[in-house]
Design a protein around this motif. Structure first.
Motif, PDB file in Angstrom:
ATOM      1  N   HIS A  85      42.521  -0.420 -15.325  1.00  0.00           N
ATOM      2  CA  HIS A  85      41.616   1.214 -14.951  1.00  0.00           C
ATOM      3  C   HIS A  85      42.619   2.067 -14.669  1.00  0.00           C
ATOM      4  CE1 HIS A  85      37.815   0.162 -16.396  1.00  0.00           C
ATOM      5  NE2 HIS A  85      38.203  -0.352 -15.626  1.00  0.00           N
TER       6      HIS A  85
ATOM      7  N   LYS B  47      34.419  12.438 -14.727  1.00  0.00           N
ATOM      8  CA  LYS B  47      33.540  11.892 -15.545  1.00  0.00           C
ATOM      9  C   LYS B  47      32.411  10.688 -15.416  1.00  0.00           C
ATOM     10  CE  LYS B  47      38.227  12.567 -18.114  1.00  0.00           C
ATOM     11  NZ  LYS B  47      38.191  13.431 -18.916  1.00  0.00           N
ATOM     12  N   LYS B  48      32.633   9.683 -14.411  1.00  0.00           N
ATOM     13  CA  LYS B  48      31.351   9.735 -13.913  1.00  0.00           C
ATOM     14  C   LYS B  48      29.995  10.580 -13.368  1.00  0.00           C
ATOM     15  CE  LYS B  48      32.853   4.872 -13.997  1.00  0.00           C
ATOM     16  NZ  LYS B  48      32.763   3.827 -12.876  1.00  0.00           N
ATOM     17  N   SER B  49      29.151  11.009 -15.028  1.00  0.00           N
ATOM     18  CA  SER B  49      28.050  11.210 -13.597  1.00  0.00           C
ATOM     19  C   SER B  49      27.498  11.044 -12.780  1.00  0.00           C
ATOM     20  CB  SER B  49      26.962  12.036 -14.987  1.00  0.00           C
ATOM     21  OG  SER B  49      26.925  11.113 -15.380  1.00  0.00           O
ATOM     22  N   TYR B  62      38.646   9.526  -7.174  1.00  0.00           N
ATOM     23  CA  TYR B  62      37.756   9.699  -8.605  1.00  0.00           C
ATOM     24  C   TYR B  62      38.428  10.112  -9.977  1.00  0.00           C
ATOM     25  CZ  TYR B  62      34.419   8.624  -5.778  1.00  0.00           C
ATOM     26  OH  TYR B  62      32.958   7.895  -4.442  1.00  0.00           O
TER      27      TYR B  62
END
Lengths: 469, 469
Positions: A85, B47-49, B62
């Motif tokens: 990541h 990107k991650k809701s 984030y």
């Protein structure tokens, strides 16, 4: 034909300053590679004790000191990016320090002494590519993104970085692969003389691909122009006010840009940004600092300028124009205007010296003419609008634009191979020979996204990146 | 006397680019103020809701997109710093984006449009001070830290930023406060004519404080010199090789610095860094590009140079020296050497033209003499060592150095007041009058760390910061 296997990859630990060079409030030193955390922790002393390689959290900021030669070099924030990541896909660390040049260099040196080596240009992005975080066209877009100076160039780069172009290429490749496998299936059964693929469907598919390749190839001109700035030539006879016009246009930008103080870029000489497009004025050295009295409109020089330009401003002094000189201008203008790839705009200057367009000059109105007074800066905004409108009309909206000469060449080669395939079918050449050309076109498309590549190609691409990216 | 209450503070949301200006791999835009998270989240799409103001973690990165005009401007990393755990002490956000100048400006503009305003110079650090994250001397050290160009300047700045100097001032203040309260206690009981404080102890304490203030005041010269570079003058008669010597010294640096490629700073003209100290050559304009044949050792000019310098290199041509000219040199030299605040080094040049120091010149050895050949670059390293050693001997090791003229002035005023207190006691002036001078010295010491301050003082200090810090 080369494949990814010929590409060497070493996950040793690299380091570089990632922020722009110079002094600022904050600077970032970036480390990547197998031992990056170990290397960073050698010189980082967290404020809260107990931090170790084992319990450090990914994507979390830790406050602490950088210790160099037993002394505190700086108070910093350290972030660990656990593989995969991270930007490179490897274990990575970013240290954000105070942006003094001394600290940046000393921190870099401290990390080097802790066992990392200085990263080469683009080496972080190269690793991202090699680790499958992005394909080659996306990696190239990262460099374009960083170099982008206008809204148009930026939009192309970000679309490409986010995979728009790669998807298009993948789509074309998929169609071709399909085609190729059917063809090869026929070869396997060649003794039985079967045709698995419907020939007519084949021809249609081939023609579709060909058209798509032609469209992409042709988009390069616009793509390249948007990336580098739209070349504009100012031509015209002596004394018509070309230099005054150039200065008036260059001043126009200042009147248009940014509502907020401190957010305007320094003007680069002889380019302006209008509505997100950069216009680049060609060869204005002779125009800038002197009046253009001495300049003759040498035909050769003028053609040279026209050749380089997408937009040509043909300037005339309308105030001193009689029916005879108008005819001359019209003839000049009509000689040029046949080139369909260029836009010619007649700039009728010095309207301050007259009240209205006299009857005998009305013919000028049939051309695309903008009436201005460069001296009094009148109607310059109309000229600016005209420039922008021409570019907008040429831009294919949100369509894919090729803006990279490597891609352009690969597309050209792919197209050549497809042409060969087409000719082969028409000439009734055996399928196994046709298959070779087909594979060749697949190879060229694959080279765009890096599915086939080599150290040499990668060296060429990433060598042009800045260090730290 | 002003106190903190006269200082205005507004926690509206400010934004600035925090990294150095220009193009790089990464740039950081920094936001601070009550609504900074709300402002940032208006244009950030993770990107991650599911990310919201309520569930966002502090000090965590984030990944997401910046949306500007409905389009993706860039892919960025966003970090939230929850109050009080931020640089400013307020809620803060840092966005790390691709370092294209276009993106930096567009991101800044996007945040401005989302409701922030452009930060003034040093406004982040000003807020850190006003929120008690650091005192004024520490805040000033942040600016020094960012501007520091040499190891010595950097070390002073970081020590001050980490509170070394502030502690010293706090210690002095504490002693004085103690003293003052005893004195004021006496005032309360003045009718009974008691003396709570032992007079002799008083005098001792006062004398201690006075000595400490004198020491700090005197350290300013060295501190200032280390911060700005140690001024060196090269003087001598025409034709002795002063310009050749300067060039040889400036070249010496290149031979000494950095083991790693790409880590050396660009050389600034006429300064060199040796072992972390910057030496600044005074008024070498006449020396640099021409031979010094035409230059006369005009007495006035020479004295002027000597006045500005801490180290003076007196150059002579030893190869052409006879007993008579040596006498002249010795006399010249002895005229100068009486200034105890300066170091004079005799540089006996042109040793390439002779084998050994002849008997009749042995007297030169009694001075601090370095024998060199500037032309052949012989023994230049010995001269460099000599320069460094002089500075090292003058540096008080890890002691506190005052390097800020505002602090110097405050210390001077504090010392004046203490002198008044001392005189007052000696003259038997009533305690209530003495108490006034005592309070005055407390005020001046407090102004250093900002315990007493005003908008005007803060404006002066932070106005010199860069934007983004």
């Amino acid at each position: 034909m080369k494949s990814m296997e010929t590409v060497s990859y070493n996950s040793d630990t690299i380091v570089a300053i990632a922020t722009p060079s110079g002094m600022g409030a904050i600077a970032i030193v970036r480390i990547s590679g197998k031992s990056s955390l170990k290397t960073a922790l050698k010189c980082f002393k967290p404020k809260k004790s107990g931090l170790s390689k084992e319990n450090i959290q990914s994507h979390h900021l830790y406050f602490g000191d950088i210790i160099s030669d037993g002394k505190v070099l700086d108070e910093v924030l350290l972030t660990y990016f656990k593989t995969p990541h991270s930007y490179t896909g490897e274990d990575s660390v970013e240290i954000s320090c105070h942006g003094s040049e001394f600290i940046q260099q000393a921190l870099l040196q401290t990390i080097l002494e802790a066992g990392a080596r200085l990263a080469g240009p683009g080496e972080f992005t190269l690793r991202a590519f090699l680790n499958g975080k992005m394909d080659l066209a996306q990696a190239e877009a990262v460099a374009d993104l960083i170099a982008s100076e206008s809204k148009a160039a930026h939009r192309m780069a970000i679309r490409q970085m986010r995979g728009g172009f790669s998807e298009k290429i993948a789509e074309l490749r998929k169609k071709l692969v399909n085609f190729a496998s059917l063809l090869e299936l026929e070869l396997d059964f060649s003794e039985e003389d079967v045709e698995f693929a419907n020939r007519e469907q084949f021809f249609h598919l081939l023609e579709d691909i060909r058209q798509e390749l032609i469209r992409l190839k042709e988009s390069f001109k616009m793509g390249n122009v948007l990336k580098k700035g739209i070349p504009v030539a100012i031509i015209g006879k002596p004394n018509v006010g070309k230099s005054t016009l150039l200065n008036a246009i260059l001043n126009e930008e200042k009147a248009i840009v940014s509502k907020f103080p401190g957010t305007t870029r320094d003007a680069i000489e002889d380019t302006i940004a209008l509505e997100g497009y950069t216009f680049r004025f060609i060869d204005t050295a002779g125009l800038r600092d002197s009046t253009d009295v001495v300049e003759n409109m040498g035909i050769e020089k003028t053609y040279d300028k026209i050749n380089q330009a997408s937009l040509i401003l043909y300037v005339c002094d309308i105030s001193s124009m009689n029916k005879g000189s108008m005819k001359e201008v019209l003839e000049d203008f009509k000689t040029f205007i046949h080139d369909k790839n260029k836009h010619f705009i007649l700039v009728a200057n010095k309207i301050d010296k007259m009240d209205e367009v006299p009857e005998h000059l009305k013919e000028l109105l049939e051309l695309e003419t903008v009436f201005v007074s460069a001296k009094r800066k009148e109607n310059i905004h109309l000229l600016a609008e005209t420039l922008v409108n021409h570019v907008k009309n040429d831009s294919p909206g949100d369509g894919i634009l090729v803006n990279n000469s490597r891609h352009f060449e690969a597309l050209s080669h792919a197209l050549e191979s497809i042409n060969e395939v087409q000719k082969g079918f028409e000439a009734g050449i055996p399928s196994d020979l046709i298959a070779i050309d087909l594979r060749q076109s697949l190879y060229y498309l694959g080279s765009i996204t890096g599915e086939v590549t080599s150290d040499e190609i990668l060296g060429n691409i990433f060598g042009k990146f800045c260090i730290g990216k």
